[in-house]
Design a protein around this motif. Sequence first.
Motif, short mmCIF file in Angstrom:
data_model
loop_
_atom_site.label_atom_id
_atom_site.label_comp_id
_atom_site.label_asym_id
_atom_site.label_seq_id
_atom_site.Cartn_x
_atom_site.Cartn_y
_atom_site.Cartn_z
N ASP A 1 -3.14 8.00 -12.77
CA ASP A 1 -2.32 7.94 -11.57
C ASP A 1 -3.22 7.87 -10.34
N GLN B 1 -2.58 8.34 -7.36
CA GLN B 1 -2.27 9.39 -6.40
C GLN B 1 -3.01 10.69 -6.72
N THR B 2 -3.25 10.91 -8.00
CA THR B 2 -3.91 12.17 -8.39
C THR B 2 -5.37 11.98 -8.79
N ASP C 1 -7.49 1.43 -6.66
CA ASP C 1 -6.24 1.91 -7.27
C ASP C 1 -5.81 1.04 -8.45
#
Length: 596
Positions: free
Chosen positions: A504, A506-507, A495
């Motif tokens: 991002d 998260q995506t 990450d």
Amino acid sequence: MTSASVSSEANFEGLGTEPDEDLHPPIVQLALRRRLGDILVASGVLRPETLATVLTEQQRVITGDQASSRQRLGTLLIQQGLATEDQVAAALGELLGREVSDAAQTPIDPSYARRIPRSVAEKAQVLVLGEGSSGLRVLAADPTDVVALDDVRRYTGFQRLDVLIGTPSQLRSLLERVWSMADASEAVADVLSEPDVGIDDDQAVADAPTVRLLDSILADAVRSRASDVHLEQHADALRVRFRVDGGLRDVLSLPRPVGRTLTARVKVVSGVDIAERRVPQDGRFRLQVDGKRVDARVSTLPSVHGEKVVIRLLPSASSIQRLADLGLDDDQRESLIGALAVSHGLVLITGPTGSGKTNTLYAAITETMTRERNVITLEDPVEIELAGITQVPVDVKTGMTFARGLRALLRQDPDVVLVGEIRDTETAELAMRAAMTGHLVLSTLHTNDAVATLPRLVDMGVEAYLVSSALTLVVGQRLVRSPCPDCATAYVPDDATVLALGMDPQTFTTAGKSPVRGTGCPSCGKTGFRGRRGLFEVLEVTTQMRRALLSRPDEAALADLATAQGFRTLREQGLALAATGGTTYEEVLRVTRVGL
């Protein structure tokens, strides 16, 4: 490291054939229960039907007219691309109940290794490592090859063998290195045993031991794909390091007296003053390695403990890549070729030191060379000699600077002018005016990216109207390391890396992508990388950009305009390359990070 202690009396291959039960009952029973093919199927490397097909092919060869040239199952699988060397070695290690040796971390005694003739060792794919508590330690691609191990016994006189498992490529690489190491070790011993006849005596430093030592180091460097050889004097030793794929690797540590003699030998062959140790010196020489000619550039630098020497191994003219092979996208390459086809204008190659600018510059020059064009270069120094053009070296000592050389060069009726580097305002202005008066000018400039080049030239003191009128195209580039093909595996970046790259976490997903990363193996020196490739951004200086430069030479405004015109940044190009396995996301972050 765990060795696979295997008696050479075990007359079975462990490669899909039936062993002789009378020879080594414990191993035979293991082999009967699990053959190599079964292990590869169980580990998911092979499908059962694939194994059956290969075994059928192997059996056909065994029973046919070419029975004498039968191939082992592992060899067939590797040749057909169904399994890698590492996978076959790991399966063989599991078959014998032992771990596969990490050849890169295996200590080697050249005096033992060279007891076997090199031709025999290469054919049998064995390497004698030295004597251990369990017998003579031997690295073998196939530890059940009775003939190979009997050869080891015959040449060494040892009957008890402790066999380690390695891959064929590891063996080839280590055998090459062992003979270089042995030559170096013998040369070091000879140098140390010589009487001290004076380091300033040319004959003393040109003798056979010192010559053999330097030749051994340089040959090893060329075979290791090194771009530079560092000879670094320290208080108690001389450290030898190679720069491979952009990173330095420790190679040797030599006694300090050897370092002084070796440094003197380098100075002799490169034509510099052997008695002068107080000022930096530069020289050149040429060597032959494996029938290939290699040019070398030498730089010496006085230090606290003696002179540090860096030997740059230069590529030959035959190694210059074509523009089509550099790694440019199709549209980038077309833009560059279009700029090189016109009779005037300035094309700049930008990037930090070590980003491959010279390689791109030579590829561009090769693209422009025709019988109708007079091509002249001005370089500091001339790195690669090209036939058919005039190359002029810069020499500040004699007053032959870039600016002075460029003035003289323009009186030689040139069509294409290559200026190795724009370092000052005077050279920049001369290059601009030459580009405006009917000459195609190629040069390099140190900037972080292509867009920053335009305001950078203005900041150097060049008038904005000159920049907007002369500059036609800017190429920004970096070199990124490629994952080692022998140990590359699929992975997902962490990450922190994803976030640092402006995405991002998260995506972020690897769906539809195929990123890979090397885990480190002997083939890549445990780095996970092998080889480098170019990463490019190409900025065409359009009419709109020229107007913007004249009205507002601001980098942010120019970047917005370039983006609107379809310009793709180095990071965007890098992310696309990482998604297809051409490099790693961490590499893209390393070479495109701003503000460090």
